[in-house]
Design a protein around this motif. Structure first.
Motif, PDB file in Angstrom:
ATOM      1  N   VAL A  60      -0.861   0.523   0.541  1.00  0.00           N
ATOM      2  CA  VAL A  60      -0.757   0.164  -0.869  1.00  0.00           C
ATOM      3  C   VAL A  60      -1.577   1.151  -1.686  1.00  0.00           C
ATOM      4  CG1 VAL A  60      -1.349  -1.556  -2.623  1.00  0.00           C
ATOM      5  CG2 VAL A  60      -0.320  -2.279  -0.461  1.00  0.00           C
ATOM      6  N   ASP A  61      -0.975   1.718  -2.713  1.00  0.00           N
ATOM      7  CA  ASP A  61      -1.669   2.598  -3.642  1.00  0.00           C
ATOM      8  C   ASP A  61      -1.857   1.834  -4.945  1.00  0.00           C
ATOM      9  OD1 ASP A  61      -2.606   4.539  -5.363  1.00  0.00           O
ATOM     10  OD2 ASP A  61      -1.084   6.040  -4.856  1.00  0.00           O
ATOM     11  N   LEU A  62      -3.076   1.436  -5.235  1.00  0.00           N
ATOM     12  CA  LEU A  62      -3.336   0.621  -6.418  1.00  0.00           C
ATOM     13  C   LEU A  62      -3.231   1.410  -7.716  1.00  0.00           C
ATOM     14  CD1 LEU A  62      -6.276  -1.597  -5.120  1.00  0.00           C
ATOM     15  CD2 LEU A  62      -3.859  -2.217  -5.357  1.00  0.00           C
ATOM     16  N   ARG A  63      -3.092   2.719  -7.635  1.00  0.00           N
ATOM     17  CA  ARG A  63      -2.843   3.506  -8.849  1.00  0.00           C
ATOM     18  C   ARG A  63      -1.416   3.323  -9.333  1.00  0.00           C
ATOM     19  NH1 ARG A  63      -4.508   9.206  -6.389  1.00  0.00           N
ATOM     20  NH2 ARG A  63      -3.160   8.257  -4.797  1.00  0.00           N
ATOM     21  N   ALA A  64      -0.529   2.975  -8.417  1.00  0.00           N
ATOM     22  CA  ALA A  64       0.891   2.845  -8.735  1.00  0.00           C
ATOM     23  C   ALA A  64       1.193   1.447  -9.280  1.00  0.00           C
ATOM     24  CB  ALA A  64       1.722   3.122  -7.479  1.00  0.00           C
ATOM     25  N   HIS A  65       2.398   1.302  -9.788  1.00  0.00           N
ATOM     26  CA  HIS A  65       2.837   0.005 -10.313  1.00  0.00           C
ATOM     27  C   HIS A  65       2.785  -1.051  -9.216  1.00  0.00           C
ATOM     28  CE1 HIS A  65       5.142  -3.039 -12.389  1.00  0.00           C
ATOM     29  NE2 HIS A  65       6.049  -3.035 -11.425  1.00  0.00           N
ATOM     30  N   VAL A  66       2.226  -2.209  -9.542  1.00  0.00           N
ATOM     31  CA  VAL A  66       2.191  -3.339  -8.623  1.00  0.00           C
ATOM     32  C   VAL A  66       3.263  -4.324  -9.075  1.00  0.00           C
ATOM     33  CG1 VAL A  66       0.816  -5.252  -7.715  1.00  0.00           C
ATOM     34  CG2 VAL A  66      -0.256  -3.024  -8.128  1.00  0.00           C
ATOM     35  N   GLN A  89      -8.859   4.318  -2.630  1.00  0.00           N
ATOM     36  CA  GLN A  89      -8.234   3.896  -3.887  1.00  0.00           C
ATOM     37  C   GLN A  89      -9.033   4.488  -5.060  1.00  0.00           C
ATOM     38  OE1 GLN A  89      -5.415   2.073  -3.966  1.00  0.00           O
ATOM     39  NE2 GLN A  89      -5.340   1.777  -1.736  1.00  0.00           N
ATOM     40  N   PRO A  90      -8.733   5.734  -5.444  1.00  0.00           N
ATOM     41  CA  PRO A  90      -9.492   6.383  -6.524  1.00  0.00           C
ATOM     42  C   PRO A  90      -9.051   5.909  -7.906  1.00  0.00           C
ATOM     43  CG  PRO A  90      -7.837   7.886  -5.693  1.00  0.00           C
ATOM     44  CD  PRO A  90      -7.751   6.649  -4.838  1.00  0.00           C
ATOM     45  N   ILE A  91      -9.363   4.651  -8.235  1.00  0.00           N
ATOM     46  CA  ILE A  91      -9.009   4.109  -9.541  1.00  0.00           C
ATOM     47  C   ILE A  91     -10.246   4.048 -10.428  1.00  0.00           C
ATOM     48  CG2 ILE A  91      -7.121   2.756  -8.557  1.00  0.00           C
ATOM     49  CD1 ILE A  91      -8.898   0.262  -8.877  1.00  0.00           C
ATOM     50  N   ASP A  92     -10.039   3.894 -11.732  1.00  0.00           N
ATOM     51  CA  ASP A  92     -11.159   3.757 -12.653  1.00  0.00           C
ATOM     52  C   ASP A  92     -11.308   2.291 -13.072  1.00  0.00           C
ATOM     53  OD1 ASP A  92      -9.088   3.323 -14.462  1.00  0.00           O
ATOM     54  OD2 ASP A  92      -9.319   5.259 -15.462  1.00  0.00           O
ATOM     55  N   SER A  93     -12.297   2.019 -13.906  1.00  0.00           N
ATOM     56  CA  SER A  93     -12.583   0.638 -14.288  1.00  0.00           C
ATOM     57  C   SER A  93     -11.443   0.027 -15.108  1.00  0.00           C
ATOM     58  CB  SER A  93     -13.899   0.559 -15.057  1.00  0.00           C
ATOM     59  OG  SER A  93     -13.851   1.356 -16.225  1.00  0.00           O
ATOM     60  N   ARG A  95      -8.213   0.599 -14.711  1.00  0.00           N
ATOM     61  CA  ARG A  95      -7.176   0.177 -13.756  1.00  0.00           C
ATOM     62  C   ARG A  95      -7.651  -1.029 -12.950  1.00  0.00           C
ATOM     63  NH1 ARG A  95      -2.194  -1.023 -12.922  1.00  0.00           N
ATOM     64  NH2 ARG A  95      -1.450  -0.668 -10.793  1.00  0.00           N
ATOM     65  N   GLN A  96      -8.926  -1.060 -12.628  1.00  0.00           N
ATOM     66  CA  GLN A  96      -9.493  -2.211 -11.921  1.00  0.00           C
ATOM     67  C   GLN A  96      -9.253  -3.497 -12.717  1.00  0.00           C
ATOM     68  OE1 GLN A  96     -13.662  -1.710 -11.200  1.00  0.00           O
ATOM     69  NE2 GLN A  96     -13.903  -3.636 -10.093  1.00  0.00           N
ATOM     70  N   GLN A  97      -9.458  -3.432 -14.024  1.00  0.00           N
ATOM     71  CA  GLN A  97      -9.221  -4.597 -14.871  1.00  0.00           C
ATOM     72  C   GLN A  97      -7.732  -4.945 -14.952  1.00  0.00           C
ATOM     73  OE1 GLN A  97     -11.875  -4.831 -18.572  1.00  0.00           O
ATOM     74  NE2 GLN A  97     -12.080  -2.679 -17.981  1.00  0.00           N
ATOM     75  N   GLU A  98      -6.880  -3.930 -15.013  1.00  0.00           N
ATOM     76  CA  GLU A  98      -5.444  -4.189 -15.062  1.00  0.00           C
ATOM     77  C   GLU A  98      -4.998  -4.961 -13.822  1.00  0.00           C
ATOM     78  OE1 GLU A  98      -3.532  -0.443 -15.400  1.00  0.00           O
ATOM     79  OE2 GLU A  98      -4.104  -0.117 -17.499  1.00  0.00           O
ATOM     80  N   ILE A  99      -5.494  -4.547 -12.680  1.00  0.00           N
ATOM     81  CA  ILE A  99      -5.127  -5.229 -11.428  1.00  0.00           C
ATOM     82  C   ILE A  99      -5.635  -6.661 -11.442  1.00  0.00           C
ATOM     83  CG2 ILE A  99      -5.474  -5.238  -8.926  1.00  0.00           C
ATOM     84  CD1 ILE A  99      -5.706  -2.113  -9.210  1.00  0.00           C
ATOM     85  N   ALA A 100      -6.897  -6.842 -11.835  1.00  0.00           N
ATOM     86  CA  ALA A 100      -7.467  -8.187 -11.847  1.00  0.00           C
ATOM     87  C   ALA A 100      -6.698  -9.109 -12.779  1.00  0.00           C
ATOM     88  CB  ALA A 100      -8.938  -8.124 -12.245  1.00  0.00           C
TER      89      ALA A 100
END
Length: 311
Positions: A60-66, A89-93, A95-100
């Motif tokens: 799973v690449d969390l940078r990509a669309h979930v 998973q080189p994401i920023d804060s 993107r971290q919030q978007e996932i959450a």
């Protein structure tokens, strides 16, 4: 000391010390309620880190669309393993919030330093004590609606040390002696913000925060709202007493219950690498951040998801 089931129960009845009591012998270790079964995961690989709790999610690449399908399958893994991990998973804060936010509204914590946004709790550690680490706890149980879960991302990883452990509190409940279960059945406990933060705040601020966040009551054993598992829901950071018991009896039982998170069979230990992420179910676990990396820095950012009222 360690005690047998019989002795642990008798110790609680008779008021003898059980400060370090862990029940000896085999333990029931099951990831599911009896009526539930494991199903294969179709959109990613899963590498369990033990028979009970914790798994790495692969592919799973969390940078990509979930997609909603992927989110649903990740949620199923979260419920099964209680904490899931992602590497590389080189994401920023942001993107971290978007996932959450795919799991719900985001929570703020007024006691923790903020990152770039009020929803980001930033833990920057290294040379300076004191620390929020080295204690088993469930996040924000001093709230009426404690967090559903949290996503933690390490911004800076020390060269060694700084692991985090999680404990499965459904397993902790499953393995309690039967008469201990009877003693706590239907009981509620008081959760207070002050014990967990007293050493970090002056008296004026403590009083201010206590007015803002008065003590609340939660069940000693909560029912998980999705899995139906009965889960031990007290922790040493915020739980102060069991309602309806005198202080001595309450303290004795709580010491015994607090100790159950210490059983290695209920735990998973995660060693962080750059760009690693952990996502845990706060309704089902306690966690413990190990402060063994001094004087190296360790910087982490956590985003928490608003939960519901325990029942």
């Amino acid at each position: 000391m360690t005690v047998t089931v019989e002795n642990a129960s008798r110790s609680l009845r008779d008021g003898a010390a059980v400060d370090n009591a862990l029940v000896e012998g085999p333990r029931a270790l099951r990831r599911f309620a009896p009526e539930q079964v494991s199903r294969p995961y179709e959109l990613f690989g899963v590498r369990p880190l033990g028979p009970l709790i914790g798994a790495e999610i692969q592919g799973v690449d969390l940078r990509a669309h979930v997609s909603e399908e992927l989110r649903a399958e990740l949620h199923r893994a979260l419920l099964e393993f209680k904490v899931i991990f992602f590497r590389d998973q080189p994401i920023d804060s942001a993107r971290q919030q978007e996932i959450a936010r795919m799991w719900g509204e985001l929570e703020t914590n007024p006691f923790i330093d903020q990152g770039e946004d009020a929803h980001i709790a930033r833990f920057a550690k290294g040379a300076m004590p004191p620390s929020y680490e080295n204690v088993w706890h469930t996040d924000v149980t001093w709230r009426e609606e404690p967090a559903l879960g949290a996503i933690l991302r390490l911004v800076e990883v020390p060269p060694m040390g700084g692991d985090t452990l999680w404990a499965d509190m459904a397993a902790a409940y499953d393995n309690l002696p039967e008469d201990v279960k009877e003693r706590i059945e239907g009981r509620t406990a008081v959760h207070d913000v002050i014990p967990g933060f007293a050493r970090f705040l002056d008296e004026e601020r403590l009083l201010e925060w206590q007015d803002r966040f008065p003590p609340v009551e939660h069940p000693v054993v909560r029912t998980h709202p999705e899995t139906g598992r009965r889960t031990l829901f007290v922790n040493v950071s915020f739980t102060t007493r069991i309602v309806g018991l005198d202080r001595a009896e309450s303290d004795e039982i709580l010491r015994f219950l607090f100790q159950q998170a210490h059983a290695p069979e209920y735990q998973v230990r995660f060693s962080w690498e750059p760009n690693s992420i952990a996502f845990w179910d706060n309704r089902a676990t306690q966690h413990y951040a190990v402060n063994d990396y001094h004087p190296h820095p360790r910087v982490a950012e956590r985003v928490a998801i608003v939960g519901d009222r325990p029942f």
